[in-house]
Design a protein around this motif. Structure first.
Motif, PDB file in Angstrom:
ATOM      1  N   SER A  54      24.758 -29.641 -72.336  1.00 25.60           N
ATOM      2  CA  SER A  54      24.226 -31.004 -72.448  1.00 25.60           C
ATOM      3  C   SER A  54      22.785 -31.115 -71.967  1.00 25.60           C
ATOM      4  CB  SER A  54      25.101 -31.968 -71.643  1.00 25.60           C
ATOM      5  OG  SER A  54      25.157 -31.579 -70.283  1.00 25.60           O
ATOM      6  N   SER A  55      22.401 -30.305 -70.979  1.00 22.61           N
ATOM      7  CA  SER A  55      21.046 -30.386 -70.430  1.00 22.61           C
ATOM      8  C   SER A  55      20.718 -29.061 -69.739  1.00 22.61           C
ATOM      9  CB  SER A  55      20.931 -31.550 -69.438  1.00 22.61           C
ATOM     10  OG  SER A  55      21.835 -31.372 -68.367  1.00 22.61           O
ATOM     11  N   ALA A  56      19.462 -28.951 -69.299  1.00 20.23           N
ATOM     12  CA  ALA A  56      19.037 -27.738 -68.593  1.00 20.23           C
ATOM     13  C   ALA A  56      19.759 -27.566 -67.256  1.00 20.23           C
ATOM     14  CB  ALA A  56      17.522 -27.757 -68.395  1.00 20.23           C
ATOM     15  N   PRO A  57      19.926 -28.640 -66.446  1.00 14.08           N
ATOM     16  CA  PRO A  57      20.714 -28.460 -65.208  1.00 14.08           C
ATOM     17  C   PRO A  57      22.153 -28.038 -65.465  1.00 14.08           C
ATOM     18  CG  PRO A  57      19.415 -30.473 -65.087  1.00 14.08           C
ATOM     19  CD  PRO A  57      19.283 -29.969 -66.476  1.00 14.08           C
ATOM     20  N   ASP A  58      22.753 -28.541 -66.558  1.00 20.88           N
ATOM     21  CA  ASP A  58      24.109 -28.135 -66.896  1.00 20.88           C
ATOM     22  C   ASP A  58      24.150 -26.650 -67.267  1.00 20.88           C
ATOM     23  OD1 ASP A  58      26.845 -28.361 -67.491  1.00 20.88           O
ATOM     24  OD2 ASP A  58      26.394 -28.678 -69.617  1.00 20.88           O
ATOM     25  N   ALA A  59      23.131 -26.194 -67.994  1.00 24.29           N
ATOM     26  CA  ALA A  59      23.068 -24.771 -68.351  1.00 24.29           C
ATOM     27  C   ALA A  59      22.920 -23.904 -67.105  1.00 24.29           C
ATOM     28  CB  ALA A  59      21.898 -24.532 -69.305  1.00 24.29           C
ATOM     29  N   LEU A  60      22.103 -24.353 -66.141  1.00 28.70           N
ATOM     30  CA  LEU A  60      21.937 -23.603 -64.893  1.00 28.70           C
ATOM     31  C   LEU A  60      23.233 -23.565 -64.091  1.00 28.70           C
ATOM     32  CD1 LEU A  60      20.099 -22.159 -62.861  1.00 28.70           C
ATOM     33  CD2 LEU A  60      19.474 -24.399 -61.954  1.00 28.70           C
ATOM     34  N   LEU A 151      16.117 -20.983 -69.150  1.00 30.65           N
ATOM     35  CA  LEU A 151      17.260 -20.716 -68.282  1.00 30.65           C
ATOM     36  C   LEU A 151      16.971 -19.556 -67.335  1.00 30.65           C
ATOM     37  CD1 LEU A 151      20.172 -21.359 -67.524  1.00 30.65           C
ATOM     38  CD2 LEU A 151      20.933 -19.813 -69.329  1.00 30.65           C
ATOM     39  N   ALA A 152      16.246 -18.537 -67.814  1.00 30.96           N
ATOM     40  CA  ALA A 152      15.918 -17.399 -66.953  1.00 30.96           C
ATOM     41  C   ALA A 152      15.009 -17.835 -65.803  1.00 30.96           C
ATOM     42  CB  ALA A 152      15.238 -16.303 -67.774  1.00 30.96           C
ATOM     43  N   HIS A 153      14.030 -18.688 -66.088  1.00 27.47           N
ATOM     44  CA  HIS A 153      13.131 -19.160 -65.044  1.00 27.47           C
ATOM     45  C   HIS A 153      13.881 -20.007 -64.013  1.00 27.47           C
ATOM     46  CE1 HIS A 153       9.105 -18.652 -67.402  1.00 27.47           C
ATOM     47  NE2 HIS A 153       9.716 -17.507 -67.144  1.00 27.47           N
ATOM     48  N   SER A 154      14.686 -20.953 -64.484  1.00 21.57           N
ATOM     49  CA  SER A 154      15.411 -21.828 -63.554  1.00 21.57           C
ATOM     50  C   SER A 154      16.448 -21.048 -62.751  1.00 21.57           C
ATOM     51  CB  SER A 154      16.087 -22.963 -64.325  1.00 21.57           C
ATOM     52  OG  SER A 154      16.987 -22.454 -65.298  1.00 21.57           O
ATOM     53  N   TYR A 155      17.096 -20.074 -63.372  1.00 21.05           N
ATOM     54  CA  TYR A 155      18.103 -19.272 -62.657  1.00 21.05           C
ATOM     55  C   TYR A 155      17.444 -18.435 -61.558  1.00 21.05           C
ATOM     56  CZ  TYR A 155      21.798 -15.823 -61.869  1.00 21.05           C
ATOM     57  OH  TYR A 155      22.735 -15.005 -61.289  1.00 21.05           O
ATOM     58  N   VAL A 160      16.177 -17.585 -55.736  1.00 20.44           N
ATOM     59  CA  VAL A 160      15.226 -17.388 -54.650  1.00 20.44           C
ATOM     60  C   VAL A 160      15.316 -18.526 -53.644  1.00 20.44           C
ATOM     61  CG1 VAL A 160      12.773 -17.285 -54.099  1.00 20.44           C
ATOM     62  CG2 VAL A 160      13.663 -15.983 -56.017  1.00 20.44           C
ATOM     63  N   LYS A 161      15.538 -19.750 -54.137  1.00 22.54           N
ATOM     64  CA  LYS A 161      15.563 -20.924 -53.273  1.00 22.54           C
ATOM     65  C   LYS A 161      16.807 -20.961 -52.402  1.00 22.54           C
ATOM     66  CE  LYS A 161      15.158 -25.954 -53.512  1.00 22.54           C
ATOM     67  NZ  LYS A 161      15.058 -27.118 -54.413  1.00 22.54           N
ATOM     68  N   PHE A 162      17.959 -20.624 -52.937  1.00 18.51           N
ATOM     69  CA  PHE A 162      19.216 -20.777 -52.220  1.00 18.51           C
ATOM     70  C   PHE A 162      19.770 -19.462 -51.694  1.00 18.51           C
ATOM     71  CE2 PHE A 162      19.670 -25.143 -52.974  1.00 18.51           C
ATOM     72  CZ  PHE A 162      19.251 -25.414 -54.270  1.00 18.51           C
TER      73      PHE A 162
END
Length: 566
Positions: A54-60, A151-155, A160-162
């Motif tokens: 549905s969206s980029a956050p959902d894909a992540l 998706l690769a960038h957000s993943y 790295v963040k968490f």
């Protein structure tokens, strides 16, 4: 048996049905040959269902769950809707092919759908990935590339963040820098001692501390310029008046050679650099202490900030240290000695980095090994509490430290220590009490803030009411004044004169009435009753009440007569 294949792409979930498996057979080589030919592969594998994200956050979110081999609600609903239903008590007539065997076992455990992950299934999924954009006509090659890149960038950014291992990276860098600074400061201090000893060799024996030596060198400059007036400055810098006097006497009797102005200036600059490094090292140590209290409070309170930071740094992260057993933690930092002992079949080391703890130094030579094993056990517990606990508290570390102290007393004096269960129970009780106190304090602060807010609201309402009332009164008075002016049609000067005349008339009338009351005092009759005399003036009646002592005595006599007659 029918074979369905689950393919997770950057754009969504897709389900494929593999047909004609008997013709190809479960031969991976035959599958590899059929993959390259799309016409042949398209007859074997067909698209059954496709569900886009549905969206980029959902894909992540879906990507993170699948990478951790977890079944999400969206994927479960997708599979249950599009796969054939399995009747209770009967075997499924199909199987689901997946990339990860762990994900397949999770699907089987939750939904009961049989899954498989073999080389044959992986080859078919590789062919699906190769021709994926041709199976879905609405999906273009550029759209798929954009989805994969985003998706690769957000993943990667989310990982790295968490990543929990990165939280303690600041401690690792700080302890490395502190160790490096210690070596550099010692090296530079030795260099400045050798350099300035050509001019004033006796000073090195008087002052042992490196920081104070650099400070005194910067203050003295040339020994020949040292006078009795500068002894007080030396005493303030060193903190010892006797040493300051000793330096003054040694400077007057020194056997060192003279240095030029340029040489002395370079020595002073170098001394200032050593002082700056020493001050920076102190600030960095304070920073390390605060970070250890935030990241590993229990380990820091048990074994100290420096030793705890070195353990974390040597293990790589707090998580790695928590995963180490107590036997491994005991010899961290002594790997060379351990492997040398194993190679030569000698005695293995008893301790590594934990040797720098004050507990090992306080123990006797006979009990150092036993205490090191016990301390490593407690450090392992403290590191696991710090790593996996939700609350940030050092209560467990303090209790574990008390246990180590009791163990020391047991080795030296034979005093029996407390049991682990009792100590942990006391620590849990203390933590619960602390939580309740914090909650009560927070509730009290909230109540105070609410009360203050209510009081402020009431005050503001009262102020607003007063202001509105005052404005209304002013407006009414202005309207009345305007109406009077319109009716009378007189100027303001005549109005003021009229007001003054009215005041004078009122004062004259009041004076007349007072005189009438004084003239018409009450006259006493023979029967002793008091009469009230009235005066009529201008159609108005004025009564004078009798309050004289004679009238009061007559009233009392009358009452007594009535009582006697009765």
């Amino acid at each position: 048996m029918a074979l369905y294949l689950l393919y997770e792409s950057a754009s969504g979930f897709s389900l494929f049905h593999a047909q004609g498996i008997d013709e190809i057979g479960h031969n991976t080589d035959a599958v590899r040959e059929s993959i390259m030919d799309l016409n042949r592969f398209g007859k074997v594998v067909t698209l059954t269902a496709f569900q886009p994200f549905s969206s980029a956050p959902d894909a992540l979110k879906q990507c993170n769950s699948i990478s951790e081999n977890m079944l999400t609600d969206e994927l479960r609903n997708f599979l249950e809707l599009n796969l054939p239903k399995v009747k209770e008590g009967k075997k499924a007539k199909f199987s689901l092919g997946v990339y990860e065997a762990k994900l397949g076992s999770q699907i089987l455990e939750i939904t009961g759908i049989p899954c498989q992950s073999s080389d044959f299934v992986l080859e078919i999924l590789r062919g699906i990935r190769l021709h994926f954009e041709r199976f879905i006509k609405a999906l273009k090659q550029s759209d798929l590339e954009k989805a994969q890149l985003g998706l690769a960038h957000s993943y990667s950014r989310a990982k790295v963040k968490f990543n929990v291992n990165r939280i303690d990276n600041m401690v690792i860098q700080a302890i490395f820098l502190i160790d490096t600074l210690d070596k550099d400061i010692n090296l530079f201090s030795m260099r400045i001692r050798e350099w300035y000893s050509w001019h004033f060799p006796e000073l090195a024996k008087i002052i042992n501390d490196n920081y104070l030596y650099a400070k005194v060198v910067k203050l003295i400059k040339d020994k020949s310029s040292l006078k009795e007036d500068s002894v007080s400055e030396l005493a303030d810098a060193i903190g010892d008046e006797d040493k300051a006097k000793e330096i003054f006497v040694a400077a007057s009797q020194s056997m060192g050679q003279e240095l030029s102005v340029v040489d002395l200036m370079n020595v002073q600059l170098f001394a200032q650099k050593v002082m700056d490094l020493s001050e920076f090292r102190k600030e960095l140590y304070e920073y390390l202490v605060t970070k250890m209290k935030d990241i590993a409070p229990n380990l820091a309170s048990l074994i100290g900030e420096m030793v705890g930071a070195r353990l974390i740094s040597h293990a790589g992260s707090l998580t790695n240290l928590a995963k180490c057993p107590a036997s491994t933690l005991q010899i961290l930092g002594a790997e060379k000695a351990l492997f040398r002992a194993l190679k030569t079949r000698g005695n293995t080391p008893k301790y590594g980095l934990i040797f720098h703890s004050s507990f090992i130094g306080r123990a006797s030579a006979r009990n150092k090994g036993r205490l090191a094993r016990y301390l490593a056990n407690k450090c392992s517990i403290a590191s696991r509490i710090d790593c996996f606990s939700d609350t940030n508290s050092n209560i467990f570390g303090e209790k574990l430290r008390e246990q180590v102290e009791e163990r020391l007393d047991f080795y030296d004096k034979g005093v029996a220590p407390r049991k682990n269960a009792d100590v942990m129970k006391a620590a849990i009780d203390d933590m619960l009490n602390k939580k309740t106190e914090d909650l009560e304090d927070a509730e009290g602060m909230n109540d105070l803030s609410e009360k203050s807010a209510k009081v402020a609201e009431k005050k503001s309402k009262k102020k607003n009411k007063k202001e509105t009332r005052g404005e209304e009164d002013v407006q009414v008075q202005e309207a009345m004044n305007l109406a009077d002016g319109v009716v009378s049609g007189e100027p303001e000067s005549q109005k003021k004169k009229k007001k003054k005349d009215e005041k004078r008339k009122r004062g004259a009338d009041e004076a007349v009435t007072l005189n009438g009351v004084a003239d018409g005092q009450v006259e006493l009759e023979q029967n002793g009753t008091a009469k009230k005399k009235t005066k009529k003036k201008g159609g108005e009646k004025e009564e004078a009440n009798e309050h004289t002592p004679e009238a009061k005595s007559e009233k009392k006599k009358k009452k007594k007569k009535k009582v006697d007659e009765e």
